[in-house]
Write a protein that holds these residues in place. Structure first.
Motif, PDB file in Angstrom:
ATOM      1  N   VAL A  81       0.956  -1.297  -0.141  1.00  0.00           N
ATOM      2  CA  VAL A  81      -0.142  -0.059   0.057  1.00  0.00           C
ATOM      3  C   VAL A  81       0.888   0.997   0.048  1.00  0.00           C
ATOM      4  CG1 VAL A  81      -1.658   1.394   1.349  1.00  0.00           C
ATOM      5  CG2 VAL A  81      -1.717  -1.321   1.103  1.00  0.00           C
ATOM      6  N   ASP A  82       1.919   1.455   1.031  1.00  0.00           N
ATOM      7  CA  ASP A  82       2.837   2.548   0.811  1.00  0.00           C
ATOM      8  C   ASP A  82       4.062   2.035   0.238  1.00  0.00           C
ATOM      9  OD1 ASP A  82       3.553   4.838   3.517  1.00  0.00           O
ATOM     10  OD2 ASP A  82       3.955   4.980   1.455  1.00  0.00           O
ATOM     11  N   GLN A  83       4.244   2.046  -0.924  1.00  0.00           N
ATOM     12  CA  GLN A  83       5.358   1.286  -1.607  1.00  0.00           C
ATOM     13  C   GLN A  83       6.702   2.127  -1.289  1.00  0.00           C
ATOM     14  OE1 GLN A  83       5.318  -1.489  -4.130  1.00  0.00           O
ATOM     15  NE2 GLN A  83       7.274  -1.332  -3.159  1.00  0.00           N
ATOM     16  N   TYR A  86       8.557   1.052   1.742  1.00  0.00           N
ATOM     17  CA  TYR A  86       9.090  -0.393   1.857  1.00  0.00           C
ATOM     18  C   TYR A  86       9.507  -0.670   0.621  1.00  0.00           C
ATOM     19  CZ  TYR A  86       5.949  -0.492   5.735  1.00  0.00           C
ATOM     20  OH  TYR A  86       5.211  -0.212   6.764  1.00  0.00           O
ATOM     21  N   PRO A  87      10.810   0.088   0.244  1.00  0.00           N
ATOM     22  CA  PRO A  87      11.409  -0.288  -1.019  1.00  0.00           C
ATOM     23  C   PRO A  87      11.757  -1.951  -1.393  1.00  0.00           C
ATOM     24  CG  PRO A  87      13.005   0.844   0.271  1.00  0.00           C
ATOM     25  CD  PRO A  87      11.689   0.708   0.925  1.00  0.00           C
ATOM     26  N   HIS A  88      12.112  -2.333  -0.192  1.00  0.00           N
ATOM     27  CA  HIS A  88      12.607  -4.128  -0.428  1.00  0.00           C
ATOM     28  C   HIS A  88      11.431  -4.889  -1.121  1.00  0.00           C
ATOM     29  CE1 HIS A  88      10.917  -3.277   3.457  1.00  0.00           C
ATOM     30  NE2 HIS A  88      10.378  -4.528   3.418  1.00  0.00           N
ATOM     31  N   MET A  89      10.017  -4.388  -0.898  1.00  0.00           N
ATOM     32  CA  MET A  89       8.809  -5.090  -1.375  1.00  0.00           C
ATOM     33  C   MET A  89       8.590  -5.022  -2.839  1.00  0.00           C
ATOM     34  SD  MET A  89       7.612  -7.072   0.977  1.00  0.00           S
ATOM     35  CE  MET A  89       6.367  -7.293   0.406  1.00  0.00           C
ATOM     36  N   LEU A  90       9.371  -4.221  -3.487  1.00  0.00           N
ATOM     37  CA  LEU A  90       9.243  -3.565  -4.817  1.00  0.00           C
ATOM     38  C   LEU A  90       8.769  -4.784  -5.868  1.00  0.00           C
ATOM     39  CD1 LEU A  90       8.823  -1.228  -6.601  1.00  0.00           C
ATOM     40  CD2 LEU A  90      11.203  -1.219  -7.313  1.00  0.00           C
ATOM     41  N   SER A  91      10.013  -5.946  -5.886  1.00  0.00           N
ATOM     42  CA  SER A  91       9.769  -6.922  -6.864  1.00  0.00           C
ATOM     43  C   SER A  91       8.973  -8.052  -6.283  1.00  0.00           C
ATOM     44  CB  SER A  91      10.973  -7.429  -7.370  1.00  0.00           C
ATOM     45  OG  SER A  91      11.713  -8.175  -6.379  1.00  0.00           O
ATOM     46  N   VAL A  92       8.436  -7.958  -5.103  1.00  0.00           N
ATOM     47  CA  VAL A  92       7.613  -9.134  -4.588  1.00  0.00           C
ATOM     48  C   VAL A  92       6.042  -9.211  -5.257  1.00  0.00           C
ATOM     49  CG1 VAL A  92       6.592 -10.319  -2.517  1.00  0.00           C
ATOM     50  CG2 VAL A  92       8.757  -9.066  -2.532  1.00  0.00           C
ATOM     51  N   ARG A  93       5.863 -10.268  -5.971  1.00  0.00           N
ATOM     52  CA  ARG A  93       4.442 -10.314  -6.371  1.00  0.00           C
ATOM     53  C   ARG A  93       3.585 -11.459  -6.019  1.00  0.00           C
ATOM     54  NH1 ARG A  93       4.723  -6.182  -7.256  1.00  0.00           N
ATOM     55  NH2 ARG A  93       5.212  -5.044  -8.869  1.00  0.00           N
TER      56      ARG A  93
ATOM     57  N   LEU B  84      12.258 -12.055 -10.733  1.00  0.00           N
ATOM     58  CA  LEU B  84      13.710 -11.758 -11.141  1.00  0.00           C
ATOM     59  C   LEU B  84      13.292 -10.599 -12.621  1.00  0.00           C
ATOM     60  CD1 LEU B  84      14.769 -15.482 -11.127  1.00  0.00           C
ATOM     61  CD2 LEU B  84      15.419 -13.812  -9.878  1.00  0.00           C
ATOM     62  N   GLU B  85      12.327 -10.524 -12.980  1.00  0.00           N
ATOM     63  CA  GLU B  85      12.284  -9.694 -14.125  1.00  0.00           C
ATOM     64  C   GLU B  85      12.053  -8.392 -13.940  1.00  0.00           C
ATOM     65  OE1 GLU B  85       9.220 -11.252 -16.762  1.00  0.00           O
ATOM     66  OE2 GLU B  85      10.306 -13.118 -16.907  1.00  0.00           O
ATOM     67  N   ARG B  86      11.610  -8.053 -12.409  1.00  0.00           N
ATOM     68  CA  ARG B  86      11.590  -6.672 -11.991  1.00  0.00           C
ATOM     69  C   ARG B  86      12.735  -6.219 -11.226  1.00  0.00           C
ATOM     70  NH1 ARG B  86       5.982  -4.924 -12.512  1.00  0.00           N
ATOM     71  NH2 ARG B  86       4.712  -6.879 -12.971  1.00  0.00           N
ATOM     72  N   GLU B  87      12.897  -5.043 -11.255  1.00  0.00           N
ATOM     73  CA  GLU B  87      14.055  -4.407 -10.367  1.00  0.00           C
ATOM     74  C   GLU B  87      13.572  -4.701  -8.962  1.00  0.00           C
ATOM     75  OE1 GLU B  87      16.767  -3.575 -12.540  1.00  0.00           O
ATOM     76  OE2 GLU B  87      16.915  -2.823 -10.572  1.00  0.00           O
ATOM     77  N   GLU B  88      14.788  -5.238  -7.998  1.00  0.00           N
ATOM     78  CA  GLU B  88      14.294  -5.535  -6.588  1.00  0.00           C
ATOM     79  C   GLU B  88      14.205  -4.357  -5.895  1.00  0.00           C
ATOM     80  OE1 GLU B  88      16.589  -9.724  -6.560  1.00  0.00           O
ATOM     81  OE2 GLU B  88      17.648  -8.040  -5.426  1.00  0.00           O
ATOM     82  N   LEU B  89      15.013  -3.115  -6.237  1.00  0.00           N
ATOM     83  CA  LEU B  89      14.841  -1.847  -5.523  1.00  0.00           C
ATOM     84  C   LEU B  89      14.530  -0.741  -6.494  1.00  0.00           C
ATOM     85  CD1 LEU B  89      17.979  -2.679  -3.099  1.00  0.00           C
ATOM     86  CD2 LEU B  89      15.573  -2.313  -2.483  1.00  0.00           C
ATOM     87  N   PRO B  90      14.216   0.335  -5.956  1.00  0.00           N
ATOM     88  CA  PRO B  90      13.999   1.396  -6.915  1.00  0.00           C
ATOM     89  C   PRO B  90      15.253   1.923  -7.428  1.00  0.00           C
ATOM     90  CG  PRO B  90      12.844   1.889  -4.679  1.00  0.00           C
ATOM     91  CD  PRO B  90      13.654   0.547  -4.626  1.00  0.00           C
ATOM     92  N   PRO B  91      15.519   2.726  -8.288  1.00  0.00           N
ATOM     93  CA  PRO B  91      16.744   3.055  -9.138  1.00  0.00           C
ATOM     94  C   PRO B  91      17.427   4.172  -8.147  1.00  0.00           C
ATOM     95  CG  PRO B  91      14.738   3.611 -10.434  1.00  0.00           C
ATOM     96  CD  PRO B  91      14.388   2.988  -9.413  1.00  0.00           C
TER      97      PRO B  91
END
Lengths: 128, 128
Positions: A81-83, A86-93, B84-91
């Motif tokens: 919700v508040d991306q 929590y930057p580490h959750m970016l690629s978690v789907r 794996l196809e997405r960025e794990e962290l913001p740029p």
């Protein structure tokens, strides 16, 4: 050392202990049945969009994929919700959430048949 | 369990689908571990191979290698599958060394401690 004889006073005391623990056991059984009730309820919600708020204040929105007897939750297509917080959750789907860390499960407003849930709870509480 | 039928096995939130995948594990002490899931059990105990801890302070991050980890399930908050196809962290985030991230962590901790003491002093004054 000789064993202490079972006088009338000691047997009375142990009977009282037995009586005192019985209501607690029944309470635990009721809690167990309510948890099973929620498990059945969540099973019907599979495929719906929910927001799970965790005890560490992280809120995750996603499609309910599955739930188990511990009320562990598996979500698909998740986004936090508040991306930015929590930057580490970016690629978690997809994620698995342990039931013990869930604070709330926010449901779609039309996802609840209140009357059905009321009746089921009343039935459980009555012991039927 | 009275309400489980034979079809419920397909609904159980098993971690089996996450085996041999790279995962992000969030722990109760807000640590973030990343690694390959090799084993799990009904308590969500997990074995992570090639684990590393991702420490994030503001826009800085660092991956500290840990090796083979066995995690006790009660400490697990969330297990997320990394896409794996997405960025794990913001740029915007930059990778730094272990020493630097430790310094940053210490600075952040001192800042929150200072805020805590300032607030306590204000509360003592009882301005409102």
């Amino acid at each position: 050392m000789p064993k202490k004889p079972r006088t009338p006073s000691t047997t009375q005391f142990s009977d009282q202990i037995l009586i005192a623990t019985k209501p607690r056991k029944l309470h635990l059984l009721l809690v167990r049945r309510i948890i099973v009730l929620f498990f059945s309820y969540f099973k019907d919600l599979v495929g719906r969009e929910v927001t799970v708020e965790l005890k560490n204040d992280l809120a995750i929105r996603g499609t309910l994929h599955s739930v188990d007897q511990y009320l562990n939750i598996k979500l698909e297509n998740t986004r936090v919700v508040d991306q930015d917080k929590y930057p580490h959750m970016l690629s978690v789907r997809n994620c698995f959430i342990r039931g013990s860390v869930v604070r709330y499960v926010q449901l779609p407003p039309d996802g609840v048949d209140i009357e059905l849930l009321h009746d089921a709870t009343r039935r459980e509480a009555r012991g039927g | 369990m009275p309400y489980l039928g034979p079809e419920d096995i397909y609904l159980s939130t098993s971690l089996a689908s996450y085996l041999d995948r790279k995962l992000l594990v969030l722990l109760r002490d807000s640590r973030k571990l990343m690694g390959t899931l090799r084993s799990f059990d009904q308590f969500a105990n997990a074995v992570l191979e090639g684990a590393c801890e991702r420490v994030i302070v503001g826009d800085l991050y660092c991956d500290i290698p840990l090796g083979l980890y066995v995690i006790r399930g009660e400490n697990v908050v969330l297990i997320g599958e990394l896409d794996l196809e997405r960025e794990e962290l913001p740029p915007r985030m930059t990778r730094v060394s272990v020493a630097e991230i430790r310094r940053a962590q210490k600075a952040e901790r001192e800042a929150t401690d200072l805020k805590g003491t300032m607030r306590k002093r204000m509360e003592f004054l009882d301005l409102d």
